[in-house]
Design a protein around this motif. Structure first.
Motif, PDB file in Angstrom:
ATOM      1  N   GLY A  55      32.059  13.587   7.182  1.00 24.06           N
ATOM      2  CA  GLY A  55      32.737  14.096   8.361  1.00 24.06           C
ATOM      3  C   GLY A  55      34.094  14.656   8.018  1.00 24.06           C
ATOM      4  O   GLY A  55      34.818  14.118   7.180  1.00 24.06           O
ATOM      5  N   GLY A  56      34.432  15.763   8.663  1.00 21.66           N
ATOM      6  CA  GLY A  56      35.730  16.381   8.456  1.00 21.66           C
ATOM      7  C   GLY A  56      35.593  17.793   7.931  1.00 21.66           C
ATOM      8  O   GLY A  56      34.496  18.295   7.709  1.00 21.66           O
ATOM      9  N   GLU A  57      36.709  18.421   7.721  1.00 25.57           N
ATOM     10  CA  GLU A  57      36.746  19.815   7.248  1.00 25.57           C
ATOM     11  C   GLU A  57      36.811  19.828   5.720  1.00 25.57           C
ATOM     12  O   GLU A  57      37.815  20.195   5.128  1.00 25.57           O
ATOM     13  CB  GLU A  57      37.953  20.543   7.851  1.00 25.57           C
ATOM     14  N   VAL A  58      35.734  19.424   5.095  1.00 27.18           N
ATOM     15  CA  VAL A  58      35.675  19.369   3.630  1.00 27.18           C
ATOM     16  C   VAL A  58      34.992  20.633   3.106  1.00 27.18           C
ATOM     17  O   VAL A  58      34.077  21.157   3.718  1.00 27.18           O
ATOM     18  CB  VAL A  58      34.938  18.102   3.156  1.00 27.18           C
ATOM     19  N   ASP A  59      35.488  21.113   1.980  1.00 29.75           N
ATOM     20  CA  ASP A  59      34.941  22.307   1.347  1.00 29.75           C
ATOM     21  C   ASP A  59      33.634  21.946   0.635  1.00 29.75           C
ATOM     22  O   ASP A  59      33.636  21.094  -0.254  1.00 29.75           O
ATOM     23  CB  ASP A  59      35.957  22.859   0.350  1.00 29.75           C
ATOM     24  N   PRO A  60      32.504  22.583   0.998  1.00 32.96           N
ATOM     25  CA  PRO A  60      31.239  22.285   0.311  1.00 32.96           C
ATOM     26  C   PRO A  60      31.314  22.513  -1.196  1.00 32.96           C
ATOM     27  O   PRO A  60      30.656  21.824  -1.969  1.00 32.96           O
ATOM     28  CB  PRO A  60      30.245  23.242   0.973  1.00 32.96           C
ATOM     29  N   ALA A  61      32.114  23.473  -1.635  1.00 34.38           N
ATOM     30  CA  ALA A  61      32.269  23.712  -3.078  1.00 34.38           C
ATOM     31  C   ALA A  61      32.906  22.505  -3.764  1.00 34.38           C
ATOM     32  O   ALA A  61      32.568  22.172  -4.904  1.00 34.38           O
ATOM     33  CB  ALA A  61      33.098  24.967  -3.315  1.00 34.38           C
ATOM     34  N   ALA A  62      33.829  21.828  -3.073  1.00 35.00           N
ATOM     35  CA  ALA A  62      34.456  20.628  -3.631  1.00 35.00           C
ATOM     36  C   ALA A  62      33.425  19.515  -3.782  1.00 35.00           C
ATOM     37  O   ALA A  62      33.452  18.769  -4.762  1.00 35.00           O
ATOM     38  CB  ALA A  62      35.610  20.169  -2.749  1.00 35.00           C
ATOM     39  N   LEU A  63      32.506  19.407  -2.826  1.00 41.97           N
ATOM     40  CA  LEU A  63      31.434  18.419  -2.943  1.00 41.97           C
ATOM     41  C   LEU A  63      30.539  18.761  -4.126  1.00 41.97           C
ATOM     42  O   LEU A  63      30.100  17.877  -4.851  1.00 41.97           O
ATOM     43  CB  LEU A  63      30.624  18.355  -1.644  1.00 41.97           C
ATOM     44  N   GLY A  64      30.288  20.044  -4.325  1.00 39.51           N
ATOM     45  CA  GLY A  64      29.493  20.472  -5.472  1.00 39.51           C
ATOM     46  C   GLY A  64      30.171  20.139  -6.785  1.00 39.51           C
ATOM     47  O   GLY A  64      29.528  19.686  -7.740  1.00 39.51           O
ATOM     48  N   ARG A  65      31.494  20.346  -6.841  1.00 42.15           N
ATOM     49  CA  ARG A  65      32.233  20.004  -8.056  1.00 42.15           C
ATOM     50  C   ARG A  65      32.239  18.494  -8.305  1.00 42.15           C
ATOM     51  O   ARG A  65      32.399  18.050  -9.441  1.00 42.15           O
ATOM     52  CB  ARG A  65      33.664  20.527  -7.975  1.00 42.15           C
ATOM     53  N   ALA A  66      32.046  17.721  -7.236  1.00 42.31           N
ATOM     54  CA  ALA A  66      31.971  16.261  -7.378  1.00 42.31           C
ATOM     55  C   ALA A  66      30.577  15.819  -7.808  1.00 42.31           C
ATOM     56  O   ALA A  66      30.309  14.637  -7.932  1.00 42.31           O
ATOM     57  CB  ALA A  66      32.354  15.583  -6.062  1.00 42.31           C
ATOM     58  N   GLY A  67      29.680  16.792  -8.033  1.00 33.00           N
ATOM     59  CA  GLY A  67      28.351  16.467  -8.532  1.00 33.00           C
ATOM     60  C   GLY A  67      27.316  16.229  -7.459  1.00 33.00           C
ATOM     61  O   GLY A  67      26.261  15.660  -7.730  1.00 33.00           O
ATOM     62  N   LEU A  68      27.580  16.660  -6.226  1.00 36.68           N
ATOM     63  CA  LEU A  68      26.661  16.431  -5.119  1.00 36.68           C
ATOM     64  C   LEU A  68      26.012  17.740  -4.673  1.00 36.68           C
ATOM     65  O   LEU A  68      26.561  18.817  -4.884  1.00 36.68           O
ATOM     66  CB  LEU A  68      27.399  15.788  -3.952  1.00 36.68           C
ATOM     67  N   THR A  69      24.845  17.631  -4.029  1.00 37.33           N
ATOM     68  CA  THR A  69      24.111  18.794  -3.547  1.00 37.33           C
ATOM     69  C   THR A  69      24.240  18.868  -2.038  1.00 37.33           C
ATOM     70  O   THR A  69      23.739  18.006  -1.317  1.00 37.33           O
ATOM     71  CB  THR A  69      22.617  18.697  -3.921  1.00 37.33           C
ATOM     72  N   VAL A  70      24.915  19.909  -1.561  1.00 38.58           N
ATOM     73  CA  VAL A  70      25.072  20.115  -0.121  1.00 38.58           C
ATOM     74  C   VAL A  70      23.837  20.835   0.387  1.00 38.58           C
ATOM     75  O   VAL A  70      23.407  21.835  -0.187  1.00 38.58           O
ATOM     76  CB  VAL A  70      26.339  20.948   0.185  1.00 38.58           C
ATOM     77  N   CYS A  71      23.262  20.332   1.468  1.00 46.39           N
ATOM     78  CA  CYS A  71      22.084  20.962   2.057  1.00 46.39           C
ATOM     79  C   CYS A  71      22.484  22.308   2.650  1.00 46.39           C
ATOM     80  O   CYS A  71      23.458  22.387   3.401  1.00 46.39           O
ATOM     81  CB  CYS A  71      21.484  20.077   3.138  1.00 46.39           C
ATOM     82  N   PRO A  72      21.735  23.387   2.353  1.00 48.99           N
ATOM     83  CA  PRO A  72      22.048  24.700   2.911  1.00 48.99           C
ATOM     84  C   PRO A  72      21.953  24.738   4.435  1.00 48.99           C
ATOM     85  O   PRO A  72      22.571  25.574   5.071  1.00 48.99           O
ATOM     86  CB  PRO A  72      21.010  25.631   2.287  1.00 48.99           C
ATOM     87  N   ASP A  73      21.164  23.829   5.029  1.00 44.55           N
ATOM     88  CA  ASP A  73      21.010  23.773   6.479  1.00 44.55           C
ATOM     89  C   ASP A  73      22.002  22.833   7.142  1.00 44.55           C
ATOM     90  O   ASP A  73      21.901  22.559   8.327  1.00 44.55           O
ATOM     91  CB  ASP A  73      19.591  23.332   6.857  1.00 44.55           C
ATOM     92  N   SER A  74      22.928  22.301   6.376  1.00 43.81           N
ATOM     93  CA  SER A  74      23.905  21.355   6.912  1.00 43.81           C
ATOM     94  C   SER A  74      24.655  21.986   8.074  1.00 43.81           C
ATOM     95  O   SER A  74      25.009  23.148   8.018  1.00 43.81           O
ATOM     96  CB  SER A  74      24.887  20.991   5.798  1.00 43.81           C
ATOM     97  N   PRO A  75      24.915  21.304   9.187  1.00 47.97           N
ATOM     98  CA  PRO A  75      24.604  19.907   9.493  1.00 47.97           C
ATOM     99  C   PRO A  75      23.279  19.718  10.220  1.00 47.97           C
ATOM    100  O   PRO A  75      23.003  18.655  10.724  1.00 47.97           O
ATOM    101  CB  PRO A  75      25.755  19.506  10.392  1.00 47.97           C
ATOM    102  N   THR A  76      22.437  20.750  10.314  1.00 50.25           N
ATOM    103  CA  THR A  76      21.178  20.627  11.043  1.00 50.25           C
ATOM    104  C   THR A  76      20.015  20.261  10.137  1.00 50.25           C
ATOM    105  O   THR A  76      18.861  20.420  10.513  1.00 50.25           O
ATOM    106  CB  THR A  76      20.851  21.949  11.769  1.00 50.25           C
ATOM    107  N   CYS A  77      20.303  19.782   8.949  1.00 52.02           N
ATOM    108  CA  CYS A  77      19.279  19.376   8.003  1.00 52.02           C
ATOM    109  C   CYS A  77      18.350  18.363   8.652  1.00 52.02           C
ATOM    110  O   CYS A  77      18.802  17.420   9.309  1.00 52.02           O
ATOM    111  CB  CYS A  77      19.942  18.766   6.772  1.00 52.02           C
TER     112      CYS A  77
END
Length: 90
Positions: A55-77
């Motif tokens: 939750g919050g205004e986090v940059d998906p690229a930052a999550l990717g750099r942290a080694g995580l996979t952001v769902c392309p359909d987020s948040p309606t995944c």
């Protein structure tokens, strides 16, 4: 759910795919990595569904750099609401 700045509902939720079979130690490690990112207000782990809701205004690229996979359909995944598999975020 871990909330950082009180019980307010974050404006945006980003869905992150988690690897299967995460243990408590893995959850703590991911939590430490993600909670320090700018804009993160809350974290909600659903290990059974293989989802982390950030939750919050986090940059998906930052999550990717942290080694995580952001769902392309987020948040309606589809995985965010149930244990149904979302093929796009796998």
């Amino acid at each position: 759910m871990v909330e950082r700045n009180g019980p307010t509902t974050p404006a945006r939720v980003t869905v992150v795919a988690l690897p299967p079979g995460m243990c408590r130690r893995c959850v703590r490690a991911v939590s430490r990595r993600v909670s320090d990112l700018p804009g993160v207000v809350s974290l909600e782990f659903d290990v059974e569904a293989g989802v982390l809701r950030v939750g919050g205004e986090v940059d998906p690229a930052a999550l990717g750099r942290a080694g995580l996979t952001v769902c392309p359909d987020s948040p309606t995944c589809r995985r965010a609401g149930s244990s149904a598999d979302c093929r796009r975020c796998r």
